[in-house]
Design an enzyme around this catalytic site. Structure first.
Site, mmCIF file in Angstrom:
data_model
loop_
_atom_site.group_PDB
_atom_site.id
_atom_site.type_symbol
_atom_site.label_atom_id
_atom_site.label_comp_id
_atom_site.label_asym_id
_atom_site.label_seq_id
_atom_site.Cartn_x
_atom_site.Cartn_y
_atom_site.Cartn_z
ATOM 1 N N GLU A 48 -2.509 -9.894 15.747
ATOM 2 C CA GLU A 48 -3.744 -8.648 15.429
ATOM 3 C C GLU A 48 -2.922 -7.375 15.445
ATOM 4 O OE1 GLU A 48 -6.658 -8.778 13.880
ATOM 5 O OE2 GLU A 48 -6.783 -11.035 14.126
ATOM 6 N N TYR A 59 -12.101 -2.726 16.573
ATOM 7 C CA TYR A 59 -11.702 -4.067 15.763
ATOM 8 C C TYR A 59 -10.835 -5.019 16.407
ATOM 9 C CZ TYR A 59 -9.145 -7.124 12.530
ATOM 10 O OH TYR A 59 -8.640 -8.272 12.194
ATOM 11 N N ASP A 80 -12.747 -6.263 9.041
ATOM 12 C CA ASP A 80 -11.216 -5.590 8.606
ATOM 13 C C ASP A 80 -11.863 -5.145 6.948
ATOM 14 O OD1 ASP A 80 -11.162 -7.929 6.981
ATOM 15 O OD2 ASP A 80 -9.425 -8.300 7.823
#
Length: 355
Positions: free
Chosen positions: A51, A134, A152
Protein backbone atom coordinates in the site's frame (compact mmCIF):
# COMPACT_ATOMS: atom_id res chain seq x y z
CA UNK A 1 -11.00 11.83 10.95
CA UNK A 2 -13.12 8.98 9.65
CA UNK A 3 -12.96 5.88 11.76
CA UNK A 4 -13.81 2.27 11.24
CA UNK A 5 -17.56 1.77 11.32
CA UNK A 6 -18.59 -0.03 14.50
CA UNK A 7 -22.30 -0.13 13.66
CA UNK A 8 -23.84 -3.00 11.79
CA UNK A 9 -24.66 -2.19 8.19
CA UNK A 10 -28.05 -3.13 6.76
CA UNK A 11 -28.26 -6.41 4.90
CA UNK A 12 -25.86 -6.05 2.01
CA UNK A 13 -27.81 -5.18 -1.16
CA UNK A 14 -27.56 -7.36 -4.29
CA UNK A 15 -24.88 -5.02 -5.67
CA UNK A 16 -22.35 -6.11 -3.03
CA UNK A 17 -22.97 -9.81 -3.51
CA UNK A 18 -22.83 -9.53 -7.29
CA UNK A 19 -19.55 -7.65 -7.16
CA UNK A 20 -18.00 -10.16 -4.76
CA UNK A 21 -19.12 -13.05 -6.96
CA UNK A 22 -17.43 -11.36 -9.93
CA UNK A 23 -14.28 -10.81 -7.86
CA UNK A 24 -14.18 -14.51 -6.93
CA UNK A 25 -13.90 -15.31 -10.63
CA UNK A 26 -11.84 -12.40 -11.95
CA UNK A 27 -9.61 -11.09 -9.15
CA UNK A 28 -6.28 -9.77 -10.40
CA UNK A 29 -3.26 -11.93 -9.57
CA UNK A 30 -0.98 -9.47 -7.74
CA UNK A 31 2.23 -10.38 -5.87
CA UNK A 32 1.03 -8.90 -2.57
CA UNK A 33 -2.49 -10.31 -2.70
CA UNK A 34 -3.98 -13.42 -1.16
CA UNK A 35 -6.70 -14.31 -3.64
CA UNK A 36 -10.38 -14.72 -2.69
CA UNK A 37 -10.21 -18.52 -3.01
CA UNK A 38 -6.97 -18.97 -1.07
CA UNK A 39 -6.77 -20.11 2.51
CA UNK A 40 -5.42 -17.91 5.26
CA UNK A 41 -5.21 -14.17 5.79
CA UNK A 42 -2.78 -11.82 4.01
CA UNK A 43 0.41 -10.90 5.88
CA UNK A 44 -0.14 -7.38 7.34
CA UNK A 45 3.51 -6.54 6.59
CA UNK A 46 3.03 -7.43 2.93
CA UNK A 47 -0.21 -5.44 2.73
CA UNK A 48 1.37 -2.40 4.42
CA UNK A 49 4.44 -2.52 2.17
CA UNK A 50 2.39 -2.78 -1.01
CA UNK A 51 0.00 0.00 0.00
CA UNK A 52 2.85 2.42 0.75
CA UNK A 53 4.59 1.55 -2.51
CA UNK A 54 1.38 1.91 -4.55
CA UNK A 55 0.73 5.48 -3.42
CA UNK A 56 1.03 7.74 -6.49
CA UNK A 57 2.59 4.82 -8.42
CA UNK A 58 1.20 2.26 -10.86
CA UNK A 59 0.76 -1.46 -10.24
CA UNK A 60 3.02 -2.22 -13.23
CA UNK A 61 5.85 -0.16 -11.72
CA UNK A 62 5.49 -1.49 -8.19
CA UNK A 63 5.29 -5.23 -9.05
CA UNK A 64 8.99 -6.02 -9.59
CA UNK A 65 10.16 -3.43 -7.06
CA UNK A 66 7.90 -4.92 -4.40
CA UNK A 67 9.49 -8.33 -4.96
CA UNK A 68 12.94 -6.77 -4.51
CA UNK A 69 11.93 -5.16 -1.22
CA UNK A 70 10.35 -8.35 0.09
CA UNK A 71 13.42 -10.41 -0.81
CA UNK A 72 15.78 -7.99 0.89
CA UNK A 73 13.58 -7.30 3.94
CA UNK A 74 11.15 -10.23 4.36
CA UNK A 75 9.51 -8.91 7.53
CA UNK A 76 9.08 -5.72 9.51
CA UNK A 77 11.89 -6.55 11.93
CA UNK A 78 14.36 -6.94 9.07
CA UNK A 79 13.35 -3.58 7.66
CA UNK A 80 13.57 -1.90 11.04
CA UNK A 81 17.13 -3.18 11.47
CA UNK A 82 18.26 -1.79 8.10
CA UNK A 83 19.92 1.65 7.78
CA UNK A 84 17.52 4.25 6.43
CA UNK A 85 19.88 5.07 3.57
CA UNK A 86 19.57 1.46 2.36
CA UNK A 87 15.80 1.85 2.19
CA UNK A 88 16.19 5.15 0.33
CA UNK A 89 18.65 3.61 -2.10
CA UNK A 90 16.32 0.72 -2.85
CA UNK A 91 13.47 3.19 -3.31
CA UNK A 92 15.33 5.24 -5.96
CA UNK A 93 13.16 5.86 -9.01
CA UNK A 94 9.81 5.35 -7.27
CA UNK A 95 9.32 9.04 -6.42
CA UNK A 96 7.65 10.71 -3.44
CA UNK A 97 10.63 9.90 -1.25
CA UNK A 98 8.97 10.88 2.01
CA UNK A 99 7.22 7.51 1.67
CA UNK A 100 10.56 5.71 1.91
CA UNK A 101 11.61 7.65 4.99
CA UNK A 102 8.26 6.94 6.64
CA UNK A 103 8.48 3.30 5.59
CA UNK A 104 11.59 2.90 7.71
CA UNK A 105 10.24 5.00 10.59
CA UNK A 106 7.04 2.93 10.68
CA UNK A 107 8.98 -0.34 10.63
CA UNK A 108 11.07 0.83 13.60
CA UNK A 109 7.96 1.79 15.59
CA UNK A 110 6.17 -1.51 14.84
CA UNK A 111 9.28 -3.52 15.71
CA UNK A 112 10.19 -1.62 18.88
CA UNK A 113 6.81 -0.52 20.26
CA UNK A 114 4.46 -3.24 18.99
CA UNK A 115 6.63 -6.34 19.15
CA UNK A 116 6.76 -6.59 15.37
CA UNK A 117 2.95 -6.90 15.11
CA UNK A 118 0.85 -4.34 13.24
CA UNK A 119 -2.25 -2.97 15.02
CA UNK A 120 -5.44 -4.58 13.67
CA UNK A 121 -7.66 -1.47 13.63
CA UNK A 122 -7.76 1.88 11.86
CA UNK A 123 -7.01 4.02 14.91
CA UNK A 124 -3.94 2.01 15.84
CA UNK A 125 -2.69 1.93 12.25
CA UNK A 126 -3.29 5.64 11.72
CA UNK A 127 -1.03 6.42 14.68
CA UNK A 128 1.96 4.91 12.86
CA UNK A 129 4.35 7.07 10.78
CA UNK A 130 3.34 7.50 7.16
CA UNK A 131 -0.11 5.90 7.51
CA UNK A 132 -3.05 8.15 6.72
CA UNK A 133 -6.78 7.55 6.50
CA UNK A 134 -6.73 5.60 3.23
CA UNK A 135 -3.79 3.36 4.10
CA UNK A 136 -5.14 2.63 7.59
CA UNK A 137 -8.49 1.60 6.13
CA UNK A 138 -6.86 -0.52 3.42
CA UNK A 139 -4.67 -2.45 5.88
CA UNK A 140 -7.52 -2.89 8.37
CA UNK A 141 -9.85 -4.23 5.67
CA UNK A 142 -7.45 -6.33 3.59
CA UNK A 143 -5.15 -7.72 6.30
CA UNK A 144 -7.64 -7.99 9.18
CA UNK A 145 -11.06 -8.03 7.46
CA UNK A 146 -12.26 -5.11 9.57
CA UNK A 147 -15.25 -3.21 8.19
CA UNK A 148 -13.26 -0.20 7.02
CA UNK A 149 -14.33 1.97 4.08
CA UNK A 150 -11.48 2.03 1.57
CA UNK A 151 -11.54 4.79 -1.04
CA UNK A 152 -8.89 5.20 -3.73
CA UNK A 153 -9.09 6.70 -7.21
CA UNK A 154 -10.65 3.58 -8.70
CA UNK A 155 -13.30 3.43 -5.99
CA UNK A 156 -14.09 7.13 -6.42
CA UNK A 157 -14.69 6.61 -10.13
CA UNK A 158 -16.90 3.52 -9.69
CA UNK A 159 -19.09 5.10 -6.99
CA UNK A 160 -19.32 8.46 -8.77
CA UNK A 161 -20.72 6.67 -11.82
CA UNK A 162 -22.98 4.34 -9.88
CA UNK A 163 -24.79 7.28 -8.30
CA UNK A 164 -24.06 10.10 -10.79
CA UNK A 165 -22.43 12.20 -8.09
CA UNK A 166 -22.29 15.74 -9.48
CA UNK A 167 -20.13 17.23 -6.73
CA UNK A 168 -16.55 17.72 -7.99
CA UNK A 169 -13.69 15.88 -6.34
CA UNK A 170 -12.20 16.23 -3.80
CA UNK A 171 -15.34 17.76 -2.21
CA UNK A 172 -17.31 14.65 -3.26
CA UNK A 173 -15.34 12.34 -0.96
CA UNK A 174 -17.81 12.64 1.93
CA UNK A 175 -20.76 11.82 -0.36
CA UNK A 176 -18.88 8.85 -1.80
CA UNK A 177 -18.22 7.59 1.72
CA UNK A 178 -21.92 7.94 2.64
CA UNK A 179 -22.90 5.88 -0.40
CA UNK A 180 -20.34 3.20 0.42
CA UNK A 181 -21.53 2.95 4.03
CA UNK A 182 -24.88 1.71 2.71
CA UNK A 183 -23.47 -1.04 0.49
CA UNK A 184 -20.31 -2.11 2.34
CA UNK A 185 -20.74 -5.68 3.68
CA UNK A 186 -19.91 -6.69 7.24
CA UNK A 187 -17.99 -9.74 6.04
CA UNK A 188 -15.30 -9.96 3.36
CA UNK A 189 -14.52 -6.28 3.76
CA UNK A 190 -11.05 -6.65 2.27
CA UNK A 191 -12.34 -8.61 -0.71
CA UNK A 192 -15.03 -6.01 -1.32
CA UNK A 193 -12.48 -3.20 -1.24
CA UNK A 194 -10.29 -5.03 -3.72
CA UNK A 195 -13.26 -5.91 -5.93
CA UNK A 196 -14.04 -2.21 -6.30
CA UNK A 197 -10.39 -1.48 -7.08
CA UNK A 198 -10.23 -4.27 -9.67
CA UNK A 199 -13.49 -3.16 -11.26
CA UNK A 200 -12.15 0.38 -11.63
CA UNK A 201 -8.81 -0.80 -12.98
CA UNK A 202 -10.08 -3.33 -15.53
CA UNK A 203 -13.66 -2.42 -16.51
CA UNK A 204 -14.81 0.94 -15.11
CA UNK A 205 -11.81 2.69 -16.64
CA UNK A 206 -11.50 6.49 -16.95
CA UNK A 207 -11.97 6.33 -20.73
CA UNK A 208 -14.10 3.87 -22.71
CA UNK A 209 -15.38 1.80 -19.77
CA UNK A 210 -16.46 -1.75 -20.68
CA UNK A 211 -20.00 -1.46 -19.36
CA UNK A 212 -21.18 -4.60 -21.16
CA UNK A 213 -18.75 -6.62 -19.02
CA UNK A 214 -19.57 -4.88 -15.75
CA UNK A 215 -21.20 -7.16 -13.15
CA UNK A 216 -23.09 -4.27 -11.55
CA UNK A 217 -24.01 -2.19 -14.63
CA UNK A 218 -27.73 -2.63 -13.96
CA UNK A 219 -27.27 -0.62 -10.75
CA UNK A 220 -25.31 2.20 -12.45
CA UNK A 221 -27.12 5.50 -12.93
CA UNK A 222 -24.46 6.87 -15.27
CA UNK A 223 -24.60 3.77 -17.49
CA UNK A 224 -28.37 4.09 -17.82
CA UNK A 225 -28.02 7.77 -18.73
CA UNK A 226 -25.04 7.22 -21.04
CA UNK A 227 -22.96 9.69 -19.03
CA UNK A 228 -20.22 7.35 -17.77
CA UNK A 229 -17.31 9.40 -19.02
CA UNK A 230 -18.65 12.55 -17.35
CA UNK A 231 -17.81 11.08 -13.95
CA UNK A 232 -16.13 11.61 -11.62
CA UNK A 233 -16.44 15.37 -11.86
CA UNK A 234 -13.14 17.00 -10.99
CA UNK A 235 -12.35 20.55 -9.95
CA UNK A 236 -10.25 22.50 -12.46
CA UNK A 237 -6.52 22.04 -11.89
CA UNK A 238 -4.31 25.02 -11.22
CA UNK A 239 -1.38 25.53 -13.55
CA UNK A 240 1.89 24.28 -12.05
CA UNK A 241 4.55 26.93 -11.48
CA UNK A 242 8.04 26.64 -12.96
CA UNK A 243 11.24 26.50 -10.93
CA UNK A 244 14.84 26.56 -12.08
CA UNK A 245 18.21 25.60 -10.65
CA UNK A 246 21.67 24.33 -11.50
CA UNK A 247 23.60 21.17 -10.64
CA UNK A 248 27.30 20.44 -10.89
CA UNK A 249 28.70 17.09 -11.99
CA UNK A 250 32.26 16.94 -10.69
CA UNK A 251 34.36 13.95 -11.77
CA UNK A 252 37.74 12.60 -10.65
CA UNK A 253 40.49 10.61 -12.37
CA UNK A 254 38.89 7.32 -11.29
CA UNK A 255 35.74 7.99 -13.30
CA UNK A 256 33.71 8.71 -10.17
CA UNK A 257 31.26 11.56 -9.72
CA UNK A 258 30.69 13.63 -6.60
CA UNK A 259 27.29 13.15 -4.97
CA UNK A 260 25.93 14.53 -1.74
CA UNK A 261 23.19 13.40 0.61
CA UNK A 262 20.31 15.87 0.56
CA UNK A 263 18.93 17.22 3.87
CA UNK A 264 16.54 14.87 5.69
CA UNK A 265 13.62 17.26 5.40
CA UNK A 266 12.28 18.61 2.14
CA UNK A 267 11.84 17.31 -1.39
CA UNK A 268 14.01 14.25 -2.13
CA UNK A 269 15.02 14.34 1.52
CA UNK A 270 17.81 11.93 2.41
CA UNK A 271 18.46 10.96 -1.22
CA UNK A 272 21.73 11.23 -3.09
CA UNK A 273 22.03 13.99 -5.68
CA UNK A 274 24.41 16.29 -7.47
CA UNK A 275 25.53 19.42 -5.59
CA UNK A 276 23.73 22.51 -6.80
CA UNK A 277 21.67 25.59 -6.17
CA UNK A 278 18.28 25.88 -4.54
CA UNK A 279 15.26 25.47 -6.84
CA UNK A 280 13.51 28.80 -7.24
CA UNK A 281 11.37 30.73 -9.68
CA UNK A 282 14.38 32.96 -10.38
CA UNK A 283 18.08 32.51 -9.67
CA UNK A 284 20.05 35.51 -8.48
CA UNK A 285 23.67 36.11 -7.55
CA UNK A 286 26.72 34.08 -8.47
CA UNK A 287 25.54 30.73 -9.79
CA UNK A 288 28.91 29.06 -9.28
CA UNK A 289 28.99 29.93 -5.58
CA UNK A 290 26.99 26.72 -5.13
CA UNK A 291 29.51 24.62 -7.06
CA UNK A 292 31.45 22.07 -4.99
CA UNK A 293 34.82 23.25 -6.35
CA UNK A 294 36.50 25.75 -8.65
CA UNK A 295 36.66 24.12 -12.05
CA UNK A 296 36.28 24.92 -15.73
CA UNK A 297 32.55 24.30 -15.61
CA UNK A 298 30.89 23.59 -18.94
CA UNK A 299 27.14 23.57 -19.45
CA UNK A 300 26.16 20.27 -21.07
CA UNK A 301 22.40 20.73 -21.24
CA UNK A 302 19.20 20.96 -19.20
CA UNK A 303 17.36 18.34 -17.17
CA UNK A 304 13.60 18.79 -16.90
CA UNK A 305 11.28 17.03 -14.48
CA UNK A 306 7.73 17.50 -13.23
CA UNK A 307 6.94 17.07 -9.55
CA UNK A 308 3.46 17.06 -8.02
CA UNK A 309 3.36 20.81 -7.49
CA UNK A 310 5.81 22.31 -9.99
CA UNK A 311 7.90 21.89 -13.14
CA UNK A 312 11.68 21.96 -12.71
CA UNK A 313 14.46 22.85 -15.16
CA UNK A 314 18.06 22.26 -14.06
CA UNK A 315 21.07 23.62 -15.92
CA UNK A 316 23.69 20.86 -15.85
CA UNK A 317 27.38 21.72 -15.61
CA UNK A 318 30.27 19.28 -15.87
CA UNK A 319 33.79 19.78 -14.52
CA UNK A 320 36.90 17.98 -13.31
CA UNK A 321 37.98 18.01 -9.67
CA UNK A 322 41.04 20.24 -9.14
CA UNK A 323 44.20 18.88 -7.57
CA UNK A 324 43.95 18.69 -3.80
CA UNK A 325 40.14 18.83 -3.74
CA UNK A 326 38.56 17.44 -0.57
CA UNK A 327 34.94 16.39 -0.40
CA UNK A 328 32.54 17.53 2.31
CA UNK A 329 31.14 15.40 5.14
CA UNK A 330 27.85 14.76 3.31
CA UNK A 331 29.55 14.05 -0.02
CA UNK A 332 30.93 10.87 -1.55
CA UNK A 333 32.60 9.74 -4.75
CA UNK A 334 30.55 7.10 -6.58
CA UNK A 335 30.69 5.76 -10.11
CA UNK A 336 27.59 7.18 -11.83
CA UNK A 337 26.24 3.77 -12.88
CA UNK A 338 26.37 2.57 -9.27
CA UNK A 339 24.64 5.55 -7.64
CA UNK A 340 21.05 4.99 -6.48
CA UNK A 341 19.48 8.26 -7.57
CA UNK A 342 16.02 9.80 -7.83
CA UNK A 343 14.77 10.22 -11.39
CA UNK A 344 15.57 13.91 -11.78
CA UNK A 345 19.19 13.31 -10.73
CA UNK A 346 19.49 10.34 -13.09
CA UNK A 347 18.45 12.67 -15.90
CA UNK A 348 21.01 15.28 -14.83
CA UNK A 349 23.84 12.72 -14.61
CA UNK A 350 22.96 11.39 -18.05
CA UNK A 351 23.14 14.90 -19.52
CA UNK A 352 26.45 15.60 -17.74
CA UNK A 353 27.96 12.47 -19.28
CA UNK A 354 26.99 13.46 -22.80
CA UNK A 355 29.87 15.90 -22.90
Amino acid sequence: MPKASQKKSPIAPPLSGELLAWYDRHARDLPWRVGPNARGRPDPYAVWLSEIMLQQTTVATVGPRYAEFLTRWPDVNAMAAAPQEDILGQWAGLGYYARARNLHKCAVVVANDHGGVFPDNEDGLRALPGIGDYTAAAIAAIAFDQRAIVIDGNVERVVSRLYEIETPLPAAKSEIRERLEKIWPDKRSGDFAQSLMDLGASICRPKAPSCLLCPISKHCAAQKAGTQENFPVKAAKKAKPNRIGAVFALTNTRGEMLFERRPEKGLLGGMLGLPGTEWKEELKGDLFASAPAKSKWKKTGEATHTFTHFHLTLDVYAGVAPKGFRKGASQQWIKPDEARLPTVMKKAVGIARQD
